[in-house]
Structures are given as C-alpha cells and as structure tokens.
Motif scaffolding. Sequence first.
Motif, mmCIF file in Angstrom:
data_model
loop_
_atom_site.group_PDB
_atom_site.id
_atom_site.type_symbol
_atom_site.label_atom_id
_atom_site.label_comp_id
_atom_site.label_asym_id
_atom_site.label_seq_id
_atom_site.Cartn_x
_atom_site.Cartn_y
_atom_site.Cartn_z
ATOM 1 N N VAL A 172 47.762 -88.975 6.274
ATOM 2 C CA VAL A 172 48.209 -87.644 6.701
ATOM 3 C C VAL A 172 49.344 -87.743 7.712
ATOM 4 N N ILE A 173 49.161 -88.594 8.734
ATOM 5 C CA ILE A 173 50.195 -88.656 9.769
ATOM 6 C C ILE A 173 51.484 -89.296 9.245
ATOM 7 N N ALA A 174 51.362 -90.199 8.245
ATOM 8 C CA ALA A 174 52.545 -90.915 7.752
ATOM 9 C C ALA A 174 53.267 -90.178 6.635
ATOM 10 N N PHE A 175 52.513 -89.514 5.751
ATOM 11 C CA PHE A 175 53.131 -88.983 4.538
ATOM 12 C C PHE A 175 53.017 -87.471 4.373
ATOM 13 N N VAL A 176 52.274 -86.819 5.256
ATOM 14 C CA VAL A 176 52.159 -85.358 5.185
ATOM 15 C C VAL A 176 52.845 -84.701 6.371
ATOM 16 N N ILE A 177 52.463 -85.097 7.571
ATOM 17 C CA ILE A 177 53.027 -84.470 8.774
ATOM 18 C C ILE A 177 54.465 -84.907 9.013
ATOM 19 N N LEU A 178 54.714 -86.221 8.978
ATOM 20 C CA LEU A 178 56.032 -86.753 9.329
ATOM 21 C C LEU A 178 57.191 -86.129 8.546
ATOM 22 N N PRO A 179 57.144 -86.042 7.207
ATOM 23 C CA PRO A 179 58.299 -85.513 6.466
ATOM 24 C C PRO A 179 58.605 -84.046 6.749
ATOM 25 N N ASN A 180 57.660 -83.320 7.337
ATOM 26 C CA ASN A 180 57.830 -81.876 7.546
ATOM 27 C C ASN A 180 58.184 -81.503 8.974
ATOM 28 N N LEU A 181 58.442 -82.494 9.816
ATOM 29 C CA LEU A 181 58.791 -82.202 11.206
ATOM 30 C C LEU A 181 60.305 -82.074 11.376
ATOM 31 N N PRO A 182 60.766 -81.186 12.279
ATOM 32 C CA PRO A 182 62.210 -81.014 12.509
ATOM 33 C C PRO A 182 62.808 -82.197 13.244
ATOM 34 N N ASP A 183 64.071 -82.481 12.964
ATOM 35 C CA ASP A 183 64.755 -83.621 13.589
ATOM 36 C C ASP A 183 65.770 -83.138 14.611
ATOM 37 N N GLU A 184 65.437 -82.085 15.344
ATOM 38 C CA GLU A 184 66.299 -81.539 16.390
ATOM 39 C C GLU A 184 65.747 -81.924 17.753
ATOM 40 N N PRO A 185 66.625 -82.250 18.726
ATOM 41 C CA PRO A 185 66.153 -82.638 20.067
ATOM 42 C C PRO A 185 65.284 -81.551 20.690
ATOM 43 N N LEU A 186 64.247 -81.971 21.406
ATOM 44 C CA LEU A 186 63.343 -81.019 22.035
ATOM 45 C C LEU A 186 64.041 -80.221 23.131
ATOM 46 N N SER A 187 64.888 -80.913 23.907
ATOM 47 C CA SER A 187 65.630 -80.248 24.991
ATOM 48 C C SER A 187 66.731 -81.193 25.464
ATOM 49 N N PRO A 188 67.686 -80.692 26.256
ATOM 50 C CA PRO A 188 68.745 -81.576 26.772
ATOM 51 C C PRO A 188 68.210 -82.724 27.630
ATOM 52 N N VAL A 189 67.090 -82.489 28.335
ATOM 53 C CA VAL A 189 66.550 -83.538 29.211
ATOM 54 C C VAL A 189 65.626 -84.490 28.447
ATOM 55 N N ILE A 190 65.142 -84.046 27.282
ATOM 56 C CA ILE A 190 64.326 -84.909 26.423
ATOM 57 C C ILE A 190 64.973 -84.932 25.044
ATOM 58 N N PRO A 191 65.983 -85.778 24.868
ATOM 59 C CA PRO A 191 66.762 -85.774 23.619
ATOM 60 C C PRO A 191 66.063 -86.473 22.455
ATOM 61 N N ILE A 192 64.764 -86.210 22.317
ATOM 62 C CA ILE A 192 63.978 -86.789 21.239
ATOM 63 C C ILE A 192 63.413 -85.652 20.389
ATOM 64 N N SER A 193 63.551 -85.756 19.088
ATOM 65 C CA SER A 193 63.021 -84.736 18.191
ATOM 66 C C SER A 193 61.549 -84.989 17.900
ATOM 67 N N LEU A 194 60.878 -83.947 17.398
ATOM 68 C CA LEU A 194 59.488 -84.119 16.991
ATOM 69 C C LEU A 194 59.372 -85.153 15.886
ATOM 70 N N TYR A 195 60.385 -85.206 15.017
ATOM 71 C CA TYR A 195 60.377 -86.184 13.922
ATOM 72 C C TYR A 195 60.382 -87.606 14.477
ATOM 73 N N LYS A 196 61.268 -87.884 15.445
ATOM 74 C CA LYS A 196 61.356 -89.233 16.012
ATOM 75 C C LYS A 196 60.103 -89.572 16.815
ATOM 76 N N LEU A 197 59.551 -88.575 17.488
ATOM 77 C CA LEU A 197 58.315 -88.803 18.233
ATOM 78 C C LEU A 197 57.193 -89.199 17.278
ATOM 79 N N TRP A 198 57.061 -88.431 16.201
ATOM 80 C CA TRP A 198 55.986 -88.713 15.243
ATOM 81 C C TRP A 198 56.243 -90.018 14.486
ATOM 82 N N LEU A 199 57.525 -90.291 14.198
ATOM 83 C CA LEU A 199 57.869 -91.546 13.532
ATOM 84 C C LEU A 199 57.455 -92.729 14.401
ATOM 85 N N SER A 200 57.616 -92.605 15.701
ATOM 86 C CA SER A 200 57.202 -93.664 16.619
ATOM 87 C C SER A 200 55.690 -93.841 16.589
ATOM 88 N N ILE A 201 54.961 -92.713 16.543
ATOM 89 C CA ILE A 201 53.503 -92.788 16.449
ATOM 90 C C ILE A 201 53.085 -93.486 15.161
#
Length: 427
Positions: free
Chosen positions: A159-188
């Motif tokens: 689920v975390i690798a093939f269901v959630i990950l492909p559907n997360l946005p790849d936009e930065p969370l904020s200027p001070v945290i320039p990491i997207s939800l996609y990159k965060l989940w990809l790291s997990i």
Amino acid sequence: MANNWFDINSLFYDFIIVTLLSLIIGLEQRRHHMEEEEGVDLLFGTDRTFTFIGILGFILYEIDTVNKTLFIGGGLMISILLGIFYKSRIEIKKRYGLTSIIAALITYSLAPLVTTQPKWFSLLIVVVVLILTEMKAEFISISKKFDKDEFITLAKFLVIAFVILPNLPDEPLSPVIPISLYKLWLSIVAVSTISYLSYLLRKFIFPSSGVIISGLLGGLYSSTTITLLLAKKSNEKGSSSNQYASAILLATSIMYIRVFLLLIIFNKAIAFIAVPYLSIFFFVSIVIGFIIYKMNKSPAPPGVHAIETAQNPLEFKMALLFSVFYLLFSFLSNYAEKHYGETGIDMLSIVAGFADVDAFVMNLAQGKFEVDNLFIALAALQVTTANNIVKLIYSLIFSEKKTKRLVLIGFGSIIVINIIVILFARH
C-alpha cells in the motif's frame, strides 16, 4: 512456397520449440509425481501426454488461422477430459491438487504463446512453471514460518509503495520546507524497503541465527538499534564478549551499505563520490570486527547467542517518527545552509548522527544546496561517524566489562580512521 519441401520457415522452428517445451514440462511432471504415494499410474499424463497436448494445441492453432475455432474447441475438449480426471481423482484418492491440470492447460497454450510472443516470454513461462512445481516443499516450509500478521505486514508495504506513493503531489510543502509529500513518502518507502528486506532475511532465512548474523542483518535494519540490543545481551550468563563486540562492529559495517543504497536511490552523483570513502569505512569496520571475533578464546555454549531482532519495520509509529525527523532535517538543512553555509551543514551533520542518519542522508541527497557534491558526500560520511560515537556511548553504558573494552578499541579505531579519511578528503 507451399510446394517447396525444403523451405524451412519459422513454422518449423515454432513447432520444434512447442514440442520441446511441452516435453520438458511433461518430464518434470513425471519426476515430481514419482516421489508421491500414488505414483504415475493415477496421473492424467506425464512426458508423452504433455508433449501430445502441446503438439495438438499447435496443430489446431495453425490450421484455423482466422477464427481459431478449432483451437478453442480443442481447449474445451482437453478441459473436459481434465475435469473428468479430477473428479475421479477426488473420488478415488481424495486428492484435490490442481497443479498437474493447470500445467496441462498451460502446455496447451504454448502454441499461441510461441507464435505470437517473443520466444524469451514462452521460455520464461515454462521456467516459472518448473520452479513453482518443484518448490512445493519449500513453500510449505515457508508458510509454516508465517504468523497471522505476516500478510498484513506485506499488505502495508504494498500500500505505501504502490498505492499511496504514486498519488501524492510533488509540490514543495512550503518555502522553509522545500520537500514535497511525494519525496517525503518516497523516503519512507526507501527506508522501509531496506528494513523490510532485513526483516524478511532475519525471519525466514536466518530464523535461529546467532550473534554475528544478527549483527550483520541488524545493521541493514538499524545499526543503532541492534547495537543497543547486543550491548544489553552481552550481560547475560555464558555470553561471549568477543562475539558481541564483533557483532556490534559488523553491524556498523552494514550501515555503510545502507547509506550507499539510500544515496544511489536519490542522488547517483553524490553516491559515486561517496562510494570510495564508504568502501574504506566498510572494510575497516569489517576487518576490525573479524579481528576481535578471532580473539575469542572461550566460545559460549551453543544456543546462548539466539537473538530475536525480527521486528515489523512497517509499524505506523516508526514511519511517523521518521517523518518527523525527515521534515525537521529538511527545515534545518536549508536554514543552516542559507544562514551559515557549509559550516551550518557541517555542524548539523554531527548533530544528526545522534538522531536519525537515514533522514539526514536522504535530505542531503534530495536537497538543492549551493555547495558542491563533494561537500554533501562528506557530510553524509560525517553523520555516520557521529552515529558511531552514539553507538560507542550505548555500548559503554549497557555492555558488560570486557565487551566495553573491546568495543572501545574497535569503535575508537574506526572513528579515528573515519576522521582522518574525511579530513584528507577535505584537503
């Protein structure tokens, strides 16, 4: 062309391939069933029958090249015969296995596979059929090792690798945290994959491993966690100080492989810069670990070293804790680099070694810093050195007396060599 008896075209080669593949499946069926109680007399067929099934499928498929009516009819006929056999087998032998029946239907399907698909695909299917048929005993043995939560664990990973990950946005969370939800989940996912591999090896391949194997596999999971476990276990009666100290150091050697895997996944350029230095760290810790292991003069009695380290790496609290560290280091890395430059990241790499190596390394690999890749690679090396200091402290606090002395010698040597290598690389 039809009148030229000597014109051997692709039809001939396809026929030979279908015949040989069918014969191979049939031979395997004969060998497999000779080991069973019922023998081969009560089987639907073996080598010759399977070969004839493959040839029949080929003939019927090639005669009617448009509608394939004959091929479909032949398939129905084979299915009816297999159904009659299956019913009789249940009544006489009370056996319900469908393996041979499914293998026969696959054999009948080889003709369209060979003639319409790449040859390697047909060969791959036959290879898979042979392997799956022969591994019955191994599958039974593996299934006995599964507990009731094992498939839930696998489901979580899928689920975390093939269901959630492909559907997360790849936009930065904020200027001070320039990491997207996609990159965060990809790291997990990346960390969970490596840890899950260690978990599977420990649970199914080395379920009763001793101290050394536990240290090696634990290093792939978390060298800090396994160090703490081994340090505490070293106080048990009958334990071998040399083996526990060696296992702790060997776990650290595997940490360098883990760091390289994370770097190669997220930033190949930095990984290739870091690999010579990581290789030095790896071989130094391996050599020192085995030297200490060979120093053992009085091995502990058998069975003393069994260590249970196979914990579920996909627990929610672990993913949540990693996410917190990942986001924290994303903010701190960018803040430190923006306000303090290389010095800021340098100092943060030391602090990160006391918290979460993986989260910091992946931030370095994915971040957009205004420093060169060599500096980023050395920061990744530095965080592992700081983490070695943490593991040394744990060992000195929780280990028994002789293990403390051996670990101090081992980690002391590793840390000094690491620092020398990093300083040399900086200049």
